[in-house]
Design a protein around this motif. Structure first.
Motif, mmCIF file in Angstrom:
data_model
loop_
_atom_site.group_PDB
_atom_site.id
_atom_site.type_symbol
_atom_site.label_atom_id
_atom_site.label_comp_id
_atom_site.label_asym_id
_atom_site.label_seq_id
_atom_site.Cartn_x
_atom_site.Cartn_y
_atom_site.Cartn_z
ATOM 1 N N VAL A 1 0.768 -1.187 0.132
ATOM 2 C CA VAL A 1 -0.086 0.139 -0.043
ATOM 3 C C VAL A 1 0.788 1.484 0.042
ATOM 4 O O VAL A 1 2.101 1.132 0.232
ATOM 5 N N ARG A 2 0.364 2.508 -0.236
ATOM 6 C CA ARG A 2 1.186 3.785 -0.306
ATOM 7 C C ARG A 2 1.242 4.075 0.926
ATOM 8 O O ARG A 2 0.539 4.648 1.768
ATOM 9 N N THR A 3 2.538 3.960 1.289
ATOM 10 C CA THR A 3 2.866 4.380 2.841
ATOM 11 C C THR A 3 3.844 5.555 2.864
ATOM 12 O O THR A 3 4.006 6.006 4.039
ATOM 13 N N GLY A 4 3.874 6.117 1.684
ATOM 14 C CA GLY A 4 4.720 7.390 1.830
ATOM 15 C C GLY A 4 4.095 8.479 2.457
ATOM 16 O O GLY A 4 2.981 8.735 2.368
ATOM 17 N N ASP A 5 5.118 9.435 3.417
ATOM 18 C CA ASP A 5 4.321 10.493 4.172
ATOM 19 C C ASP A 5 4.090 11.611 3.073
ATOM 20 O O ASP A 5 3.579 12.900 3.550
ATOM 21 N N ASN A 6 4.636 11.423 1.799
ATOM 22 C CA ASN A 6 4.359 12.674 0.861
ATOM 23 C C ASN A 6 3.063 12.389 -0.080
ATOM 24 O O ASN A 6 2.996 12.915 -1.164
ATOM 25 N N VAL B 1 -6.562 -3.656 -8.453
ATOM 26 C CA VAL B 1 -6.176 -2.563 -7.377
ATOM 27 C C VAL B 1 -7.319 -1.853 -6.836
ATOM 28 O O VAL B 1 -8.367 -1.544 -7.531
ATOM 29 N N VAL B 2 -7.776 -1.655 -5.405
ATOM 30 C CA VAL B 2 -8.569 -1.228 -4.795
ATOM 31 C C VAL B 2 -8.306 0.370 -4.827
ATOM 32 O O VAL B 2 -7.273 0.963 -4.243
ATOM 33 N N THR B 3 -9.269 1.144 -5.381
ATOM 34 C CA THR B 3 -9.276 2.444 -5.552
ATOM 35 C C THR B 3 -10.016 3.248 -4.697
ATOM 36 O O THR B 3 -11.186 2.528 -4.427
ATOM 37 N N GLY B 4 -10.083 4.355 -4.223
ATOM 38 C CA GLY B 4 -10.725 5.322 -3.583
ATOM 39 C C GLY B 4 -10.932 4.971 -2.195
ATOM 40 O O GLY B 4 -11.267 5.620 -1.278
ATOM 41 N N LYS B 5 -10.117 3.755 -1.721
ATOM 42 C CA LYS B 5 -10.216 3.582 -0.124
ATOM 43 C C LYS B 5 -8.737 3.012 0.150
ATOM 44 O O LYS B 5 -8.102 2.251 -0.582
ATOM 45 N N GLY B 6 -8.624 3.092 1.357
ATOM 46 C CA GLY B 6 -7.365 2.579 1.871
ATOM 47 C C GLY B 6 -7.421 1.198 2.496
ATOM 48 O O GLY B 6 -8.583 0.688 2.592
ATOM 49 N N LEU B 7 -6.451 0.484 2.504
ATOM 50 C CA LEU B 7 -6.775 -0.774 2.949
ATOM 51 C C LEU B 7 -6.168 -1.001 4.859
ATOM 52 O O LEU B 7 -5.246 -0.464 4.905
ATOM 53 N N VAL B 8 -7.162 -1.470 5.766
ATOM 54 C CA VAL B 8 -6.658 -1.575 6.721
ATOM 55 C C VAL B 8 -5.522 -2.793 7.054
ATOM 56 O O VAL B 8 -5.727 -3.686 6.271
ATOM 57 N N ALA B 9 -4.733 -2.320 7.782
ATOM 58 C CA ALA B 9 -3.809 -3.251 8.060
ATOM 59 C C ALA B 9 -4.050 -4.502 8.609
ATOM 60 O O ALA B 9 -5.094 -4.770 9.370
ATOM 61 N N PHE C 1 -2.413 4.682 1.756
ATOM 62 C CA PHE C 1 -2.633 3.271 2.156
ATOM 63 C C PHE C 1 -3.485 2.739 1.077
ATOM 64 O O PHE C 1 -3.914 1.555 1.457
ATOM 65 N N GLU C 2 -3.456 3.281 0.036
ATOM 66 C CA GLU C 2 -4.158 2.342 -1.165
ATOM 67 C C GLU C 2 -3.127 1.377 -1.982
ATOM 68 O O GLU C 2 -1.934 1.672 -1.664
ATOM 69 N N MET C 3 -3.781 0.406 -2.451
ATOM 70 C CA MET C 3 -2.875 -0.590 -2.956
ATOM 71 C C MET C 3 -1.723 0.105 -3.943
ATOM 72 O O MET C 3 -2.369 0.989 -4.794
ATOM 73 N N VAL C 4 -0.795 -0.662 -3.982
ATOM 74 C CA VAL C 4 0.288 0.012 -5.059
ATOM 75 C C VAL C 4 -0.040 -0.616 -6.205
ATOM 76 O O VAL C 4 0.004 -0.030 -7.642
ATOM 77 N N GLY C 5 -0.310 -1.876 -6.665
ATOM 78 C CA GLY C 5 -0.680 -2.654 -7.574
ATOM 79 C C GLY C 5 -1.558 -3.836 -7.308
ATOM 80 O O GLY C 5 -1.696 -4.372 -6.370
ATOM 81 N N PRO C 6 -2.097 -4.374 -8.675
ATOM 82 C CA PRO C 6 -2.715 -5.515 -8.506
ATOM 83 C C PRO C 6 -2.066 -6.779 -7.773
ATOM 84 O O PRO C 6 -0.844 -6.832 -8.036
ATOM 85 N N ALA C 7 -2.506 -7.805 -7.144
ATOM 86 C CA ALA C 7 -2.056 -9.026 -6.767
ATOM 87 C C ALA C 7 -2.538 -10.030 -7.762
ATOM 88 O O ALA C 7 -3.664 -10.216 -8.004
ATOM 89 N N VAL C 8 -1.543 -10.794 -8.126
ATOM 90 C CA VAL C 8 -1.800 -11.712 -9.177
ATOM 91 C C VAL C 8 -0.801 -13.099 -8.771
ATOM 92 O O VAL C 8 -0.007 -13.165 -8.245
#
Length: 250
Positions: A114-119, A228-236, A126-133
């Protein structure tokens, strides 16, 4: 008058009498010297009386030949057809080589990034970086009778985090939808044709799917894709789910 039956003639008579399908012999012959000489061959009632009278008065002689044998016990059949009915059975079976132990069937995506950068922009955090395959293939699959190919997920939500804690449902989600697509070479139900490419896909918003087939055997490829899940972040946390592929003979 002399009638002499020599040895050679006797042998011929026996051979003819023994020939297949010949009539049974019944011969009665008379000959005599009275009345200037006479012969009576196979006579009826009165002829037999006359012939026997000549024998009794010693002016004539008699020759008889009788042959008899039992008839066939049943009507003869020169051609006989015997039909042998052969039978056996083949058990219905479906096969799918899925590795040598359960580890082969445990598909682990590892860390789903997930996108963890503070920038990151807050809308992307916290959204997915790419698809899981995941890609699965086996060289041995199929059924030897009409069958169903079935794919079923245990949860229509896909991969599910069962211990997500609390979260803002407007901004986060605790599930990752995924798609399952299987492909193989087969034929339609009851079809007797050359095999062609077949496929069955259960989309991200579907829970199960099935496709009827005739007997088939081929390689099977299974692709699992979590877009990729878009529009929402993923809960850890840990996400899990099961997908069942069933080959079911009908």
């Amino acid at each position: 008058m002399k009638n002499i039956l020599c040895g050679a003639a006797a042998a011929l008579a026996l051979a003819v009498a023994a020939a297949p399908a010949s009539a049974q012999t019944s011969e009665r012959h008379y000959a005599g010297t009275a009345f200037g000489g006479y012969t009576i061959t196979n006579p009826g009632f009165f002829g037999t009386l006359a012939g026997e009278l000549g024998v009794a008065t010693q002016v004539g002689t008699r020759y008889r030949a009788q042959a008899d044998a039992p008839s066939d016990t049943e009507t003869a059949t020169p051609v006989v057809d015997v039909v042998f009915t052969l039978s056996g059975s083949v058990n219905k079976d479906c096969s799918f080589y899925s590795g040598n132990n359960s580890n082969a069937r445990n598909i682990d995506f590892g860390v789903i990034g997930v996108r963890t950068g503070d920038n990151e922009n807050v809308n992307n955090a916290f959204e997915m970086v790419g698809p899981a395959v995941a890609n699965i293939d086996t060289l041995t699959a199929g059924c030897n009778f009409n069958n169903n190919v079935e794919i079923a997920k245990d949860d229509i939500r896909g991969l599910v985090n069962t211990a997500p804690g609390g979260y803002d449902t407007n901004e986060f989600q605790a599930n990752i939808p995924y798609e399952v697509a299987a492909s193989w070479t087969g034929v339609a139900l009851n079809a007797q044709v050359a095999g062609s490419p077949q496929s069955l896909t259960v989309g991200t918003s579907a829970n199960a799917g099935t496709k009827q087939q005739g007997a088939w055997r081929s390689r099977m490829d299974i692709d699992i894709t979590a877009p990729v899940v878009t529009g929402k972040g993923l809960v850890a946390g840990d996400y899990s789910g099961t997908t069942t592929l069933t080959l079911r003979a009908l």
